[in-house]
Design a protein around this motif. Structure first.
Motif, PDB file in Angstrom:
ATOM      1  N   VAL A 142     173.859  18.402  23.479  1.00  0.00           N
ATOM      2  CA  VAL A 142     175.092  18.579  24.246  1.00  0.00           C
ATOM      3  C   VAL A 142     175.292  20.070  24.441  1.00  0.00           C
ATOM      4  CG1 VAL A 142     177.601  18.347  24.216  1.00  0.00           C
ATOM      5  CG2 VAL A 142     176.164  16.446  23.436  1.00  0.00           C
ATOM      6  N   ASP A 144     177.960  22.819  25.976  1.00  0.00           N
ATOM      7  CA  ASP A 144     179.342  23.022  26.441  1.00  0.00           C
ATOM      8  C   ASP A 144     180.017  21.694  26.738  1.00  0.00           C
ATOM      9  OD1 ASP A 144     179.014  25.747  26.190  1.00  0.00           O
ATOM     10  OD2 ASP A 144     178.511  26.067  28.295  1.00  0.00           O
ATOM     11  N   GLY A 145     179.786  20.709  25.883  1.00  0.00           N
ATOM     12  CA  GLY A 145     180.427  19.406  26.012  1.00  0.00           C
ATOM     13  C   GLY A 145     179.743  18.440  26.944  1.00  0.00           C
ATOM     14  N   GLN A 146     178.650  18.857  27.585  1.00  0.00           N
ATOM     15  CA  GLN A 146     177.953  17.997  28.542  1.00  0.00           C
ATOM     16  C   GLN A 146     176.569  17.613  28.002  1.00  0.00           C
ATOM     17  OE1 GLN A 146     178.111  19.265  32.713  1.00  0.00           O
ATOM     18  NE2 GLN A 146     179.527  20.890  32.119  1.00  0.00           N
ATOM     19  N   PRO A 147     176.188  16.334  28.110  1.00  0.00           N
ATOM     20  CA  PRO A 147     174.856  15.920  27.658  1.00  0.00           C
ATOM     21  C   PRO A 147     173.770  16.608  28.484  1.00  0.00           C
ATOM     22  CG  PRO A 147     176.288  14.019  28.015  1.00  0.00           C
ATOM     23  CD  PRO A 147     176.996  15.205  28.613  1.00  0.00           C
ATOM     24  N   LEU A 148     172.689  16.980  27.807  1.00  0.00           N
ATOM     25  CA  LEU A 148     171.542  17.597  28.473  1.00  0.00           C
ATOM     26  C   LEU A 148     170.312  16.766  28.148  1.00  0.00           C
ATOM     27  CD1 LEU A 148     170.337  19.986  30.086  1.00  0.00           C
ATOM     28  CD2 LEU A 148     169.947  21.121  27.885  1.00  0.00           C
ATOM     29  N   LYS A 149     169.632  16.300  29.179  1.00  0.00           N
ATOM     30  CA  LYS A 149     168.448  15.470  28.978  1.00  0.00           C
ATOM     31  C   LYS A 149     167.210  16.341  28.840  1.00  0.00           C
ATOM     32  CE  LYS A 149     166.035  11.421  30.807  1.00  0.00           C
ATOM     33  NZ  LYS A 149     165.994  10.392  31.887  1.00  0.00           N
ATOM     34  N   LYS A 200     166.392  24.229  32.403  1.00  0.00           N
ATOM     35  CA  LYS A 200     167.385  23.224  31.993  1.00  0.00           C
ATOM     36  C   LYS A 200     168.683  23.887  31.516  1.00  0.00           C
ATOM     37  CE  LYS A 200     165.008  19.264  32.340  1.00  0.00           C
ATOM     38  NZ  LYS A 200     164.566  18.458  31.195  1.00  0.00           N
ATOM     39  N   PHE A 204     174.083  26.407  32.578  1.00  0.00           N
ATOM     40  CA  PHE A 204     175.097  26.683  31.561  1.00  0.00           C
ATOM     41  C   PHE A 204     175.122  28.173  31.166  1.00  0.00           C
ATOM     42  CE2 PHE A 204     173.463  22.390  31.066  1.00  0.00           C
ATOM     43  CZ  PHE A 204     174.612  21.624  31.116  1.00  0.00           C
TER      44      PHE A 204
END
Length: 225
Positions: A142, A144-149, A200, A204
């Protein structure tokens, strides 16, 4: 996370590797010389080390590692339960001591405790760098609060960098850690995956934190603002 098991008894070594493989990536060595060589690569989160080995003994291995500035946590294994041996092992730079024969749950518990003390493992198996969180069990990320694949190898690369933030990692160390000594690919794959990981993280703003150390490798460190 990656472990090294140095044990000359074949059946015991293979049994430990098998019992730990559900939680860790594990390499094995059958004598002191091979164990020292692998340990000096400094790519392991912990080392399980028999004291009595063909070639270089376990005490001498740890002494050499500490002299080289390698602080990888070491769990000694020994058939001897004397106070003198335990003190000697700890004085040489070992971190814990387990007497043979032992049960699988105790080995795992001591290993987890050792990894927590070193900072390689938290009680929730979560590690952080700035706004990046890595969840070890799920291999989830995650930012900054967002999922990263991420792919499995991309995750392992990011995890290795976060564990060693502020430390220069050579391309050889990264290659040996992520792909292994016996990989069919070449060391050039490291540059490819660093590039992919930066892409990726770019949305961010963390891509620049993976800094290139020219002619050596890479280091994760916050870019000077």
């Amino acid at each position: 996370m990656k472990l090294l098991v140095v044990e000359d008894h074949h059946d015991l070594r293979e049994a430990m590797i098998e019992m730990l493989a559900d939680e860790f990536e594990v390499d094995g060595a059958c004598d002191g010389d091979e164990g020292l060589f692998l340990a000096q690569q400094n790519i392991y989160d912990a080392i399980i080390l028999d004291v009595m080995l063909p070639g270089i003994d376990g005490f001498s291995i740890v002494r050499r590692l500490r002299e080289d500035g390698i602080e990888t946590p070491v769990l000694f294994l020994t058939a001897r339960d004397s106070l003198e041996d335990r003190v000697k092992g700890l004085d040489f730079g070992g971190d814990d001591y387990l007497v043979k024969p032992f049960q699988s749950p105790e080995l795992k518990a001591r290993l987890r405790a050792l990894l927590r003390r070193s900072g390689a493992l938290t009680t929730k198996q979560t590690i952080r760098y700035r706004g990046i969180e890595l969840f070890g069990k799920e291999k989830g990320v995650v930012v900054d609060g967002q999922p990263l694949k991420l792919t499995s190898k991309q995750y392992e690369l990011l995890e290795y960098l976060v564990h060693n933030q502020g430390v220069i990692l050579t391309k050889e160390q990264i290659f040996d850690r992520i792909w292994g000594f016996d990989s069919d690919t070449t060391i050039a794959i490291v540059e490819v995956f660093v590039h992919q990981l930066r892409k990726k993280l770019e949305p961010f703003g963390y891509h620049a934190d993976i800094q290139t150390v020219r002619g050596i490798g890479y280091m994760l460190v916050r870019e000077q603002e």
